[in-house]
Each structure stands twice: as C-alpha cells, then as structure tokens.
Design an enzyme around this catalytic site. Structure first.
Site, PDB file in Angstrom:
ATOM      1  N   LYS A 164       1.334  -0.755  -0.189  1.00 20.75           N
ATOM      2  CA  LYS A 164      -0.316  -0.032   0.543  1.00 20.75           C
ATOM      3  C   LYS A 164       0.497   1.063  -0.270  1.00 20.75           C
ATOM      4  O   LYS A 164       2.008   1.252   1.325  1.00 20.75           O
ATOM      5  CB  LYS A 164      -0.729   0.540   1.626  1.00 20.75           C
ATOM      6  CG  LYS A 164      -1.734  -0.793   0.816  1.00 20.75           C
ATOM      7  CD  LYS A 164      -3.087  -1.416   2.237  1.00 20.75           C
ATOM      8  CE  LYS A 164      -3.927  -1.900   2.037  1.00 20.75           C
ATOM      9  NZ  LYS A 164      -5.306  -1.420   0.741  1.00 20.75           N
ATOM     10  N   ASP A 194      -0.993  -0.973  -4.275  1.00 18.26           N
ATOM     11  CA  ASP A 194      -2.402  -0.350  -4.126  1.00 18.26           C
ATOM     12  C   ASP A 194      -2.212   1.227  -3.617  1.00 18.26           C
ATOM     13  O   ASP A 194      -1.503   1.494  -1.941  1.00 18.26           O
ATOM     14  CB  ASP A 194      -2.737  -1.236  -3.117  1.00 18.26           C
ATOM     15  CG  ASP A 194      -4.629  -0.521  -3.163  1.00 18.26           C
ATOM     16  OD1 ASP A 194      -4.501   0.428  -3.490  1.00 18.26           O
ATOM     17  OD2 ASP A 194      -4.912  -1.607  -2.488  1.00 18.26           O
ATOM     18  N   GLU A 220      -3.287  -0.605  -8.194  1.00 19.56           N
ATOM     19  CA  GLU A 220      -4.523  -0.509  -7.851  1.00 19.56           C
ATOM     20  C   GLU A 220      -5.132   0.916  -7.651  1.00 19.56           C
ATOM     21  O   GLU A 220      -4.235   1.129  -7.221  1.00 19.56           O
ATOM     22  CB  GLU A 220      -5.170  -1.853  -6.564  1.00 19.56           C
ATOM     23  CG  GLU A 220      -4.866  -2.984  -6.670  1.00 19.56           C
ATOM     24  CD  GLU A 220      -5.146  -4.047  -5.118  1.00 19.56           C
ATOM     25  OE1 GLU A 220      -5.856  -3.198  -5.174  1.00 19.56           O
ATOM     26  OE2 GLU A 220      -4.332  -4.718  -5.147  1.00 19.56           O
ATOM     27  N   ASP A 245     -10.614  -0.924  -8.602  1.00 17.49           N
ATOM     28  CA  ASP A 245     -11.207  -1.326  -7.062  1.00 17.49           C
ATOM     29  C   ASP A 245     -12.499  -0.822  -6.731  1.00 17.49           C
ATOM     30  O   ASP A 245     -13.383  -0.939  -7.026  1.00 17.49           O
ATOM     31  CB  ASP A 245      -9.008  -1.496  -6.364  1.00 17.49           C
ATOM     32  CG  ASP A 245      -9.851  -1.780  -4.562  1.00 17.49           C
ATOM     33  OD1 ASP A 245     -10.823  -2.155  -4.796  1.00 17.49           O
ATOM     34  OD2 ASP A 245      -8.943  -2.274  -3.854  1.00 17.49           O
ATOM     35  N   LYS A 272     -14.168  -7.359  -4.483  1.00 19.68           N
ATOM     36  CA  LYS A 272     -14.213  -7.718  -3.481  1.00 19.68           C
ATOM     37  C   LYS A 272     -15.657  -8.067  -3.232  1.00 19.68           C
ATOM     38  O   LYS A 272     -16.930  -6.820  -2.922  1.00 19.68           O
ATOM     39  CB  LYS A 272     -13.720  -6.055  -2.912  1.00 19.68           C
ATOM     40  CG  LYS A 272     -12.895  -6.126  -2.340  1.00 19.68           C
ATOM     41  CD  LYS A 272     -12.318  -4.470  -1.216  1.00 19.68           C
ATOM     42  CE  LYS A 272     -10.755  -4.372  -1.277  1.00 19.68           C
ATOM     43  NZ  LYS A 272     -10.283  -3.299  -2.374  1.00 19.68           N
TER      44      LYS A 272
END
Length: 358
Positions: A164, A194, A220, A245, A272
């Site tokens: 991240k 991400d 992402e 995402d 997700k």
C-alpha cells in the site's frame, strides 16, 4: 425451507495499526449472521456482513438495525434449496446498494444448504486438495515498519508482494520497492502496489513512470474513482497496468458494468464480494472481464475468517488464478480459529483442523 436468524455484532482487533491512504485502523466492526432451523438444533450455519466505514456504500451508524430488519423479513420467506436459486433469491430480497448484507445472506444460506459445516462450495480447495496463491500485503507505516513487513513476507515464502502506498512520501515508498527489486528480479518476486486513489492528474503519470522502472506488475486505483475520462486515458497509455478497485463501488446493473469496462478498458479489476454485491455480482464481473481479456483477482475486505473462508471457497471455483488478496486472516488478535492456513504464499484449507465454536 424456513430459517431463523441471529445478528451478532463483533469487533475485530488488529495486531498493529493498519495504515492506508484513507486513514489507519486499529479495529474493524463486523456482524456475524447465524442461521438455524429450530427443529434441527444441531445444524447451524454462519455468514458475515462486514461493511467498511468510509468505503462501503451500505455502512451507516444504524447498519445493525437495517441488517436485523432485512433478516427479520427473510425469516418469513420460503428459502430455495439449491445454489443457483439461493443466489437469485438473495439478489431479489436484498437491494443492490446493501452489498455486504447481500453477501452475508448468500453465504449463510449456502453454508446451511451444505449442512452448516463452513463448506460454502464443495471444491478441491474446501476438500484440502488445492492451494490458492495469494499476495503478501505490506501495510503503510513508517519506513522501519514497512521494511520489517517486507522482510517477514519474503522470509515466509511469498513470491507476490503487494504494498500500500500514498500515506508517507512517495520517495520513501519508492526506495522500499527499489530495495526489493535490487535483490529480487521480476521473475523472482512480483510487486503490486495499491494507491487507494492517492495520486491526482498533476502527478499520476510521473508516479506511474517511476513505478514502471521497477517492473511493477500493476497498480490498484491510482486516482480517486469517478474520473472515468482520466482513468481511461491512463489505461490506454499503459504506463503501468492498472487495476480498478474502488471504481467498481455502486456499479450494480449489467448495463453499467458493461459501460464501465468498455469505457475505461482496465488491465485488471479487483473484486471484493462485500463491496460489489456478493457472489452473484462477482460472477457477472468475472464473465464480463474475461470476455474482454481483462484480468481479475479476488480480495477480502478485512472480514473475519468466516467471511474470508466463503470468499476463498468461491474463488476456488475458478482455475488458473493469479495470486489473490486473501491473506488477511492473520491480521487480528481475536479472529476465529479455523482450518485456513497460509503456507509459503498460498492459502490452504487444513481439513483436519476444527473451526472454533462461536
């Protein structure tokens, strides 16, 4: 069949402060869903509805009352006795803008259908005969904390690392990624990042160019969702493969899904289930993506092992998988003991191990 339901709030406690560009977490609210037939007290099934505050469209201060209300309505209904009809039933009784609740209903009913043994899908993964490749997730924090995580993931045998980025300064984050690449080629370690929308039009192209020099697999959500024209240009320019995402949040109809993929033409999408409407919705996304040669992978949304187990078993319905984002079961100090285990960068269902009695 007709079932009774109980909604049980639960607070998951992180073992560390989990940092993202949207803020840091020390705990995660979730709601467990228990299903049973009073005439068969030994058969109990479990599901989970776990929206994420600040991200999920169905999160609200009165989420629990809404969740309880929906399941009170379902108690009076005749529930189908096969997988296809259960997924259709859930999409009919739970509105699309309550994706985590729909996912919770899908999974608790599928679990009950299979006998209430946490076996949502009967496939080789659930039988302990197949492993799912997963990425090792590096959370944001200071440089020392991030470096410590990187070393731990590499030592644990992960060959795909996802970091991240966007919370600390980019130069520091870049140096951390660079340090991995100095020791491991792209053939040895796959690197994903991400950004959670951390970049903007003024800096996104330079950031993507810099990251591409490290042979990053994909990024992402480099910019905030809702900027379709800019995102489409970035995907077309192919400075770095882009995975959507947050961009998928709130896109429910087949028409809207088609329109989004046709306009932006991403290289990948991230699914997700709790965020995009559950299993039936994810199946639609996967079908549309594969028709367009768009890659995909599944990611949990910080659920407990109950939700993670359902997502993993659903993911295992597909073959030739890229590394998935399903390594979140070890994040919490008070997660439920389960057969889910991580071994050398793969998720395993260790059949002999018992589930913790909830």
């Amino acid at each position: 069949m007709r079932l009774k339901f109980e909604v049980i709030p639960y607070v998951l406690k992180f073992t560390f402060t989990a940092g993202t560009s949207r803020g840091s977490f020390t705990e995660k609210e979730t709601w467990l869903i228990k299903a049973y037939d009073p005439s068969k007290p030994d058969q109990v099934a479990w599901g989970e509805a776990g929206p994420l505050k600040g991200l999920s469209e169905d999160y609200s201060p009165d989420f629990q009352s809404k969740l309880t209300s929906f399941f009170s309505q379902v108690e009076g209904m005749e529930i189908p006795d096969n997988q296809v009809d259960i997924l259709e039933f859930a999409s009919e009784v739970i509105p699309a803008d309550f994706p985590s609740i729909r996912f919770g209903l899908e999974t608790v009913l599928l679990d009950y259908l299979k006998g209430g043994q946490f076996k949502i899908f009967d496939n080789p993964f659930a039988q302990g005969k197949r492993r799912l490749p997963i990425n090792g997730l590096i959370w944001m924090g200071d440089e020392a904390f991030m470096q410590e995580q990187i070393e731990a993931k590499l030592k644990a045998g992960f060959n795909t690392i996802k970091m991240k980025i966007g919370a600390i300064d980019f130069d520091t984050e870049f140096k951390l990624l660079e340090s991995i690449r100095k020791h491991y080629s792209a053939n040895e370690i796959t690197l994903r990042v991400d950004a959670n929308g951390a970049f903007d039009e003024s800096n996104v192209r330079s950031r993507l160019t810099d990251l591409a020099s490290l042979e990053i697999h994909s990024i992402e959500q480099p910019i905030m969702p809702g900027q379709g024209d800019l995102m489409a240009k970035l995907c077309e320019e192919e400075l770095l493969p882009i995975a959507l995402d947050e961009e998928l949040i709130g896109i429910h109809s087949l028409q809207k899904k088609n329109e989004l993929l046709d306009k932006i033409k991403p290289q990948y999408i991230i699914l997700k289930p709790s965020l995009v409407g559950g299993i039936k919705s994810c199946r639609e996304w996967i079908t549309l993506a594969e028709e367009r040669n768009i890659g995909w992978w599944m990611t949990s949304m910080l659920e407990s092992n109950i939700g993670l187990n359902a997502i993993a078993q659903f993911t295992a319905e597909y073959e030739n998988l890229l590394p998935q984002g399903l390594g979140t079961g070890q994040l919490y100090s008070n997660n439920f003991d389960s057969p889910l285990e991580i071994r050398k960068g793969e998720l395993v269902y260790n059949v002999p191990k018992e589930w913790e009695i909830i």
